[in-house]
Design a protein around this motif. Sequence first.
Motif, short mmCIF file in Angstrom:
data_model
loop_
_atom_site.label_atom_id
_atom_site.label_comp_id
_atom_site.label_asym_id
_atom_site.label_seq_id
_atom_site.Cartn_x
_atom_site.Cartn_y
_atom_site.Cartn_z
N PHE A 50 5.89 12.87 -9.30
CA PHE A 50 5.00 13.84 -8.66
C PHE A 50 3.70 13.20 -8.16
N GLU A 51 3.02 12.47 -9.05
CA GLU A 51 1.76 11.83 -8.62
C GLU A 51 2.03 10.71 -7.63
N PHE A 52 3.16 10.05 -7.79
CA PHE A 52 3.56 8.99 -6.84
C PHE A 52 3.54 9.54 -5.41
N CYS A 53 3.93 10.81 -5.28
CA CYS A 53 4.01 11.44 -3.95
C CYS A 53 2.70 12.14 -3.58
N GLY A 54 1.66 11.97 -4.41
CA GLY A 54 0.35 12.51 -4.05
C GLY A 54 0.08 13.90 -4.59
N LEU A 55 1.07 14.48 -5.30
CA LEU A 55 0.85 15.82 -5.85
C LEU A 55 -0.13 15.75 -7.02
N GLU A 56 -0.96 16.77 -7.15
CA GLU A 56 -1.81 16.86 -8.34
C GLU A 56 -1.06 17.69 -9.38
N VAL A 57 -0.75 17.07 -10.52
CA VAL A 57 -0.05 17.84 -11.57
C VAL A 57 -1.08 18.73 -12.27
N ALA A 58 -1.11 19.98 -11.86
CA ALA A 58 -2.10 20.92 -12.41
C ALA A 58 -1.73 21.33 -13.83
N VAL A 59 -0.44 21.53 -14.08
CA VAL A 59 0.04 21.94 -15.41
C VAL A 59 1.40 21.31 -15.64
N HIS A 60 1.60 20.80 -16.86
CA HIS A 60 2.96 20.43 -17.28
C HIS A 60 3.17 21.10 -18.63
N LYS A 61 3.90 22.19 -18.61
CA LYS A 61 4.06 23.01 -19.82
C LYS A 61 5.46 22.82 -20.41
N ARG B 105 0.84 -1.21 0.00
CA ARG B 105 0.00 0.00 0.00
C ARG B 105 0.87 1.25 0.00
N LEU B 106 0.69 2.02 -1.05
CA LEU B 106 1.47 3.25 -1.21
C LEU B 106 0.59 4.45 -0.87
N THR B 107 1.12 5.37 -0.06
CA THR B 107 0.38 6.60 0.20
C THR B 107 1.25 7.78 -0.19
N GLY B 108 0.71 8.64 -1.05
CA GLY B 108 1.40 9.88 -1.42
C GLY B 108 1.15 10.90 -0.32
N LEU B 109 2.20 11.26 0.39
CA LEU B 109 2.02 12.12 1.57
C LEU B 109 1.93 13.61 1.22
N LEU B 110 2.17 13.95 -0.05
CA LEU B 110 2.08 15.37 -0.44
C LEU B 110 0.68 15.69 -1.00
N LYS B 111 -0.25 14.79 -0.75
CA LYS B 111 -1.64 14.96 -1.20
C LYS B 111 -2.19 16.30 -0.72
N GLY B 112 -2.96 16.96 -1.59
CA GLY B 112 -3.52 18.26 -1.22
C GLY B 112 -2.71 19.41 -1.81
N LYS B 113 -1.49 19.11 -2.24
CA LYS B 113 -0.66 20.14 -2.87
C LYS B 113 -0.70 19.96 -4.39
N LYS B 114 -0.46 21.08 -5.10
CA LYS B 114 -0.43 21.02 -6.56
C LYS B 114 0.98 21.18 -7.08
N ALA B 115 1.23 20.60 -8.26
CA ALA B 115 2.52 20.80 -8.93
C ALA B 115 2.28 21.46 -10.28
N VAL B 116 3.13 22.44 -10.57
CA VAL B 116 3.17 23.06 -11.91
C VAL B 116 4.58 22.81 -12.41
N ILE B 117 4.70 22.20 -13.59
CA ILE B 117 6.02 21.87 -14.12
C ILE B 117 6.23 22.65 -15.41
N ILE B 118 7.34 23.37 -15.49
CA ILE B 118 7.66 24.10 -16.73
C ILE B 118 9.02 23.61 -17.22
N ALA C 32 8.21 11.52 -15.04
CA ALA C 32 8.12 12.68 -14.14
C ALA C 32 6.75 12.77 -13.47
N GLU C 33 5.70 12.93 -14.29
CA GLU C 33 4.37 13.17 -13.69
C GLU C 33 3.92 11.99 -12.82
N ILE C 34 3.94 10.78 -13.42
CA ILE C 34 3.43 9.61 -12.68
C ILE C 34 4.49 9.07 -11.72
N GLY C 35 5.72 8.93 -12.26
CA GLY C 35 6.78 8.26 -11.49
C GLY C 35 7.28 9.06 -10.30
#
Length: 190
Positions: free
Chosen positions: A154-165, A113-126, A149-152
Amino acid sequence: MKYLIIYAHPNPESFNHAVLGAVEKILKAAGRTYEVRDLNAMKFNPVLDRADFELGSKGKAAGEIEREQRHIKEADVLIFIYPIWWFGMPAIMKGYIDRVFAQDFAFSMDGERLTGLLKGKKAVIINTTGAPRDLLAGMGYEDAMKKTAEIGIFEFCGLEVAVHKYFYAVPDADEVSRRQMLEEIAKIIS
Ligand SMILES: Cc1cc2nc3c(=O)[nH]c(=O)nc-3n(C[C@H](O)[C@H](O)[C@H](O)COP(=O)(O)O)c2cc1C
């Protein structure tokens, strides 16, 4: 809403530095609270060494890891700015992730069972590239970046990838297209 900009580029004359400047300008104009972690300027040590491992295995962190984790904890939005080097992130950014996004800080594992502990935070990647979009698309580039990057990470750690530009073919871009790219940042950051 608190923003943390995590930036990696060694050259203050680079386009990435201009991206950083544009992001800061937008945040300032909007009256947002933000911090910049300029990894090269900080001479951030990217090597996860034995001492880090030993502390990490006890669920502890010290020194710059502890300090960076505090910055991340306080932020609601993490903005990552870096060029694409060898189809990935510069080593200093990868090392920041290796050391700071530690187990029991950024994620936890309980058996399978994996839990992303940064859940609730957003990531913007440029990101910027040297190659044009069409050439990279033919190599499955965006899909590869999504997985690594996104799945492996940021999302792995619970971040919501709001933008990847992506800004493509930056070294070949003239002044006008560079300015247009920088103007696009206002649509990403609000
Ligand atoms: C070590 C290194 C590796 C690079 N690898 C790639 C790559 O895999 N794909 C690509 O499109 N561009 C690659 N480039 C080009 C950079 O992405 C490009 O020059 C940069 O994004 C332009 O932004 P800047 O002016 O801020 O450096 C590489 C550049 C360097 C220095």
